[in-house]
Design an enzyme around this catalytic site. Structure first.
Site, PDB file in Angstrom:
ATOM      1  N   ASP A 179       0.812  -1.214   0.000  1.00 13.37           N
ATOM      2  CA  ASP A 179       0.000   0.000   0.000  1.00 13.37           C
ATOM      3  C   ASP A 179       0.851   1.272   0.000  1.00 13.37           C
ATOM      4  OD1 ASP A 179      -2.807  -0.992   2.115  1.00 13.37           O
ATOM      5  OD2 ASP A 179      -1.977  -1.824   0.292  1.00 13.37           O
ATOM      6  N   ASP A 180       0.182   2.354  -0.298  1.00 18.46           N
ATOM      7  CA  ASP A 180       0.671   3.740  -0.104  1.00 18.46           C
ATOM      8  C   ASP A 180       1.698   4.198  -1.126  1.00 18.46           C
ATOM      9  OD1 ASP A 180       0.531   4.055   3.550  1.00 18.46           O
ATOM     10  OD2 ASP A 180      -0.890   3.349   2.072  1.00 18.46           O
TER      11      ASP A 180
ATOM     12  N   HIS B 239      -6.011   2.837  -3.823  1.00 15.89           N
ATOM     13  CA  HIS B 239      -5.893   3.076  -2.376  1.00 15.89           C
ATOM     14  C   HIS B 239      -6.372   4.485  -2.036  1.00 15.89           C
ATOM     15  CE1 HIS B 239      -4.699   2.033   1.610  1.00 15.89           C
ATOM     16  NE2 HIS B 239      -3.592   2.742   1.654  1.00 15.89           N
TER      17      HIS B 239
ATOM     18  N   HIS C 226      -5.593   9.212   0.723  1.00 15.20           N
ATOM     19  CA  HIS C 226      -5.443   8.422   1.942  1.00 15.20           C
ATOM     20  C   HIS C 226      -6.198   8.993   3.127  1.00 15.20           C
ATOM     21  CE1 HIS C 226      -3.489   5.661   4.791  1.00 15.20           C
ATOM     22  NE2 HIS C 226      -3.159   4.965   3.727  1.00 15.20           N
TER      23      HIS C 226
ATOM     24  N   HIS D 286       3.924  -2.190   3.032  1.00 14.63           N
ATOM     25  CA  HIS D 286       4.027  -0.894   2.345  1.00 14.63           C
ATOM     26  C   HIS D 286       5.345  -0.816   1.602  1.00 14.63           C
ATOM     27  CE1 HIS D 286       1.279  -0.492   5.740  1.00 14.63           C
ATOM     28  NE2 HIS D 286       0.630   0.389   4.993  1.00 14.63           N
TER      29      HIS D 286
HETATM   30 ZN    ZN Z   1      -2.452   3.037   3.446  1.00 11.75          ZN
END
Ligand code: ZN
Length: 476
Positions: A283-284, A334, A338, A426
């Protein structure tokens, strides 16, 4: 007196008239109210933002048989009754058939379905009936239903596709080409293949309409043996728009002209579908340095993963997104910034999701199907606003953002490694990249394979449009 009485009479007649008009008015008013109720009940389209309201599950086991059934309920009486009637009759027939068979054995009835929908309000349902009554394999029957949830109407093949030889010829040609390309070793090698893709309607009756493409499904024995399973191909709308009826044509901007994605590396999932599978998700990102290092390491190890990217990072890192996609990884959404979606209003949620999809589609040419809500935070409202995306959570959190330690992350991956797991980490931290590459090396020696969500979907280990997923399992 006389004068008075006339006045009185006139007055009372007037009163009567007023009263009469009032009575008529009352009747008219009642009719109007009834009309409004009628219109609101039957004519004004209801809010159908929830495409699939629920599904019905039936499980019945005894020493003679196992029945496991799942079918959709669309909250439309006509189509719901139709499906329910079919299911009920199938169950009754099965029970009757079992009575005639050897009672020392056990028999199965499974009904399951897949569905898809698109932003033209077209909902497709593919119902599969498996029956085991002894013998070498299951009997299988495939049925397809189409439904427009805006006008609450069941549709049929020729409401959507232009019913002529040109359409069938085109479907046959595209299918054969794509099947050969994607499933070469799983097809019949003789005349049976040609029969299975012959331009007749019966060969192309199972078509699901997605947002960007249509999915043509070939059940076992049509183009390949039972052991090859369900084979399916996707065809983009831009390749078929001219044989779709006017109401269901889509205008898809071809934004991929400059991005050469035709050379995408796609693995043959049949090569490893019997191995122990794990889905790693990141993620991210993307982040320039760490994502590049991760992609290099994954490529060396032939591991495929899923990246849930932030919309805001897509354009700046578009070369990394394109590279990841071309190297066979799945790109998921995603959100743009955020934020915790449950704290946002509808309009903000929609733009967090759609803006990200828009950015990704501009780069890779297809709209993401999977979304991971930040902090795993979502609810029914968010699902309804997501335009049919599949919510993907996780079952193992490596807590890599917290520990920032190669050993801690490595240990967490190794000790939680098990078939069917979706792991969260991540690609922002060098420690995560080092840990995950080391873990892939060691788990590969134990027979694990690392797969993307799209690969799991192709193997039918995950199903779309069914709320959220946090793990996966084999179907058959
Ligand atoms: Zn995240």
């Amino acid at each position: 007196m006389y004068y008075n009485s006339i006045l009185h009479r006139v007055g009372s007649d007037r009163m009567k008239d007023v009263f009469m008009i009032g009575k008529k008015g009352l009747i008219l008013l009642s009719l109007l109210v009834l009309l409004i109720i009628f219109i609101s009940l039957f004519i004004i389209p209801k809010d159908k933002s929830i495409k699939i309201i629920t599904d019905k599950n039936v499980i019945e086991n005894n020493e003679n048989y196992n029945i496991k059934i799942s079918y959709p309920i669309l909250n439309d009486k006509t189509i719901d009754d139709k499906i329910k009637k079919l299911v009920d009759e199938t169950i009754n027939d099965f029970k009757e058939e079992v009575k005639e068979l050897d009672s020392s054995k056990s028999y199965d009835l499974n009904i399951e379905y897949e569905s898809s929908d698109n932003n033209l309000n077209l909902y497709s349902i593919h119902l599969i009936i498996y029956k085991y009554l002894g013998g070498a394999h299951y009997n299988r029957e495939d049925l397809v239903y189409y439904y427009n949830y805006k006008i609450n109407k069941e549709l049929f093949w020729n409401d959507i596709l232009i019913d002529d030889n040109k359409t069938l010829d085109r479907l046959a040609a595209i299918s054969k080409e794509k099947l050969m390309l994607e499933y070469k070793d799983y097809l019949y090698s003789d005349e049976s293949l040609n029969n299975g893709v012959k331009p007749i309607k019966d060969n192309f009756k199972i078509i699901l309409f997605n947002n960007d493409n249509i999915k043509v499904v070939f059940p076992p024995f049509q183009v390949g043996p039972w052991s090859s399973g369900n084979l399916k191909i996707n065809v983009k709308y831009k390749d078929l728009n001219d044989w779709i009826t006017k109401n269901y044509q889509k205008t898809v901007e071809d934004t991929t002209a400059n991005n050469d994605i035709s050379s995408r590396s796609v693995r043959n999932v049949f090569d490893f579908q019997n191995e122990k599978l794990i889905a790693l998700t990141f993620d991210d990102g993307p982040a320039r340095k760490t994502t590049t290092k991760l992609l290099n390491g994954l490529k060396e190890r032939d591991a495929k993963v899923t990246f849930f990217v932030l919309g805001s990072r897509v354009n700046p890192m578009k070369d990394l997104i394109l590279r990841a996609y071309k190297e066979g990884h799945t790109i998921g959404n995603h959100t743009y910034n955020h934020k915790n979606l449950t704290n946002l209003n509808d309009k903000e949620v929609i733009s967090e999701i759609n803006d990200t999809n828009y950015e990704i589609e501009k780069i890779i040419g297809v709209k993401p199907k999977y979304i991971r809500p930040p902090y795993g935070s979502y609810n029914e409202r968010i699902i309804n606003l997501s335009d049919g995306m599949t919510f993907v959570l996780w079952i193992v959190d490596t807590l890599d953002w917290q520990s920032r330690s190669v050993n801690a992350v490595y240990n967490k991956i190794i000790e939680s490694a098990k078939e069917g797991k979706i792991l969260l980490m991540h690609d922002l931290y060098e420690t995560t990249v080092d840990a995950v590459l080391r873990a892939i090396d060691d788990l590969s020696k134990e027979g694990y394979k690392f797969v993307s969500l799209e690969e799991l979907e192709r193997m039918e280990f995950i199903t779309l449009s069914k709320g959220y997923i946090s793990s996966f399992k084999r179907n058959h």
